[in-house]
Write a protein that holds these residues in place. Structure first.
Motif, mmCIF file in Angstrom:
data_model
loop_
_atom_site.group_PDB
_atom_site.id
_atom_site.type_symbol
_atom_site.label_atom_id
_atom_site.label_comp_id
_atom_site.label_asym_id
_atom_site.label_seq_id
_atom_site.Cartn_x
_atom_site.Cartn_y
_atom_site.Cartn_z
ATOM 1 N N ASP A 38 0.940 -1.305 0.017
ATOM 2 C CA ASP A 38 -0.118 0.078 -0.048
ATOM 3 C C ASP A 38 0.926 1.124 -0.103
ATOM 4 O OD1 ASP A 38 0.899 -0.047 2.553
ATOM 5 O OD2 ASP A 38 -0.968 -0.060 3.526
ATOM 6 N N SER A 39 2.200 1.226 -0.047
ATOM 7 C CA SER A 39 3.199 2.339 -0.177
ATOM 8 C C SER A 39 3.245 2.497 -1.481
ATOM 9 C CB SER A 39 4.287 1.669 0.424
ATOM 10 O OG SER A 39 5.381 2.802 0.468
ATOM 11 N N SER A 40 2.973 3.656 -2.125
ATOM 12 C CA SER A 40 3.197 3.940 -3.542
ATOM 13 C C SER A 40 4.775 4.545 -3.589
ATOM 14 C CB SER A 40 2.243 5.199 -3.900
ATOM 15 O OG SER A 40 2.419 6.500 -2.940
ATOM 16 N N ILE A 41 5.089 4.972 -2.611
ATOM 17 C CA ILE A 41 6.587 5.489 -2.607
ATOM 18 C C ILE A 41 7.460 4.313 -2.703
ATOM 19 C CG2 ILE A 41 8.479 6.523 -1.048
ATOM 20 C CD1 ILE A 41 6.361 8.378 -0.020
ATOM 21 N N ALA A 42 7.221 3.156 -1.871
ATOM 22 C CA ALA A 42 7.953 1.909 -1.848
ATOM 23 C C ALA A 42 7.765 1.457 -3.218
ATOM 24 C CB ALA A 42 7.612 1.108 -1.042
ATOM 25 N N LEU A 43 6.712 1.265 -3.916
ATOM 26 C CA LEU A 43 6.471 0.746 -5.282
ATOM 27 C C LEU A 43 7.214 1.536 -6.169
ATOM 28 C CD1 LEU A 43 4.983 -1.499 -6.563
ATOM 29 C CD2 LEU A 43 3.028 0.188 -6.842
ATOM 30 N N SER A 44 7.351 2.934 -6.049
ATOM 31 C CA SER A 44 7.936 3.527 -7.014
ATOM 32 C C SER A 44 9.311 3.538 -6.848
ATOM 33 C CB SER A 44 7.573 5.166 -6.607
ATOM 34 O OG SER A 44 8.500 6.003 -7.524
ATOM 35 N N TRP A 45 9.987 3.367 -5.658
ATOM 36 C CA TRP A 45 11.499 2.835 -5.734
ATOM 37 C C TRP A 45 11.661 1.673 -6.107
ATOM 38 C CZ3 TRP A 45 11.641 4.369 0.333
ATOM 39 C CH2 TRP A 45 11.769 5.753 0.370
ATOM 40 N N ILE A 46 10.826 0.793 -5.979
ATOM 41 C CA ILE A 46 11.161 -0.806 -6.663
ATOM 42 C C ILE A 46 10.936 -0.781 -7.893
ATOM 43 C CG2 ILE A 46 9.884 -3.163 -6.978
ATOM 44 C CD1 ILE A 46 8.914 -2.442 -3.832
ATOM 45 N N ASN A 47 10.521 0.395 -8.754
ATOM 46 C CA ASN A 47 10.221 0.234 -10.126
ATOM 47 C C ASN A 47 11.439 1.240 -10.727
ATOM 48 O OD1 ASN A 47 8.313 -1.450 -10.603
ATOM 49 N ND2 ASN A 47 6.884 -0.056 -9.796
ATOM 50 N N THR A 48 12.443 1.677 -9.819
ATOM 51 C CA THR A 48 13.444 2.636 -9.862
ATOM 52 C C THR A 48 15.120 1.912 -10.264
ATOM 53 O OG1 THR A 48 12.263 4.327 -9.218
ATOM 54 C CG2 THR A 48 14.440 4.724 -9.454
ATOM 55 N N SER A 49 15.541 2.189 -11.033
ATOM 56 C CA SER A 49 17.081 1.957 -10.964
ATOM 57 C C SER A 49 17.749 2.167 -9.894
ATOM 58 C CB SER A 49 17.751 2.120 -12.212
ATOM 59 O OG SER A 49 18.978 1.907 -12.147
ATOM 60 N N PRO A 50 18.346 1.180 -9.066
ATOM 61 C CA PRO A 50 18.793 1.350 -7.935
ATOM 62 C C PRO A 50 19.936 2.333 -7.768
ATOM 63 C CG PRO A 50 18.742 -0.935 -8.115
ATOM 64 C CD PRO A 50 18.373 -0.169 -9.505
ATOM 65 N N HIS A 51 20.722 2.687 -9.116
ATOM 66 C CA HIS A 51 21.855 3.513 -9.042
ATOM 67 C C HIS A 51 21.257 5.192 -9.078
ATOM 68 C CE1 HIS A 51 20.868 4.118 -13.327
ATOM 69 N NE2 HIS A 51 21.568 5.059 -13.417
ATOM 70 N N VAL A 61 16.295 -1.800 -2.443
ATOM 71 C CA VAL A 61 15.535 -1.891 -4.009
ATOM 72 C C VAL A 61 16.480 -2.959 -4.760
ATOM 73 C CG1 VAL A 61 15.334 -0.810 -6.359
ATOM 74 C CG2 VAL A 61 14.574 0.295 -3.839
ATOM 75 N N SER A 62 17.481 -3.085 -4.645
ATOM 76 C CA SER A 62 18.549 -3.845 -5.581
ATOM 77 C C SER A 62 18.125 -5.245 -4.993
ATOM 78 C CB SER A 62 20.163 -3.537 -5.476
ATOM 79 O OG SER A 62 20.829 -4.688 -5.983
ATOM 80 N N GLN A 63 18.119 -5.506 -3.866
ATOM 81 C CA GLN A 63 17.780 -6.962 -3.201
ATOM 82 C C GLN A 63 16.271 -7.262 -3.847
ATOM 83 O OE1 GLN A 63 18.993 -6.085 1.046
ATOM 84 N NE2 GLN A 63 19.513 -8.425 0.769
ATOM 85 N N ILE A 64 15.325 -6.501 -3.778
ATOM 86 C CA ILE A 64 14.089 -6.771 -3.886
ATOM 87 C C ILE A 64 13.806 -6.881 -5.307
ATOM 88 C CG2 ILE A 64 11.693 -5.528 -4.025
ATOM 89 C CD1 ILE A 64 12.219 -4.028 -1.579
ATOM 90 N N GLN A 65 14.750 -6.191 -6.308
ATOM 91 C CA GLN A 65 14.430 -6.535 -7.671
ATOM 92 C C GLN A 65 15.253 -7.899 -8.009
ATOM 93 O OE1 GLN A 65 16.417 -3.134 -9.400
ATOM 94 N NE2 GLN A 65 14.631 -1.866 -9.351
ATOM 95 N N GLN A 66 16.378 -8.252 -7.377
ATOM 96 C CA GLN A 66 16.801 -9.388 -7.684
ATOM 97 C C GLN A 66 16.033 -10.770 -7.519
ATOM 98 O OE1 GLN A 66 20.644 -9.366 -5.780
ATOM 99 N NE2 GLN A 66 21.635 -8.339 -7.467
#
Length: 101
Positions: A38-51, A61-66
């Protein structure tokens, strides 16, 4: 500093780790996995390149994406999120009557 969005992101990391453990324990193949926050901020981060993110957020985010590269992340409004009822300190009687469950 652990802001609410950072805590929500940490919760997303716990969710994806737990999901992978459950999937590994299952005897059957799962074709599709959807993870909800329910966190739009966390979701936005997850969909962003970690760099592009600050270190603390980028590392998670890098861990989540992997760990969730084959999963779909989705947003759920807070008022529709049954897990939020628990975090609001409802007593057992009120929780049992909660229509979201």
């Amino acid at each position: 500093m652990m802001t609410i969005p950072r805590l929500e992101l940490a919760a997303c990391l716990i969710l994806v780790k737990f999901t992978n453990k459950v999937l590994a324990a299952l005897k059957e193949r799962v074709d599709s996995v959807k993870l909800w926050t329910d966190s739009s901020i966390a979701l936005s981060w997850i969909n962003t390149s970690p760099h592009l993110l600050k270190t603390f957020v980028a590392n998670r985010v890098s861990q989540i994406q992997q760990l969730s590269k084959d999963f779909q992340w989705r947003h759920i409004p807070s008022e529709c999120n049954p897990a939020d009822a628990l975090s609001r300190g409802l007593d057992a009687k009120t929780l049992a009557a909660c229509e979201l469950w």
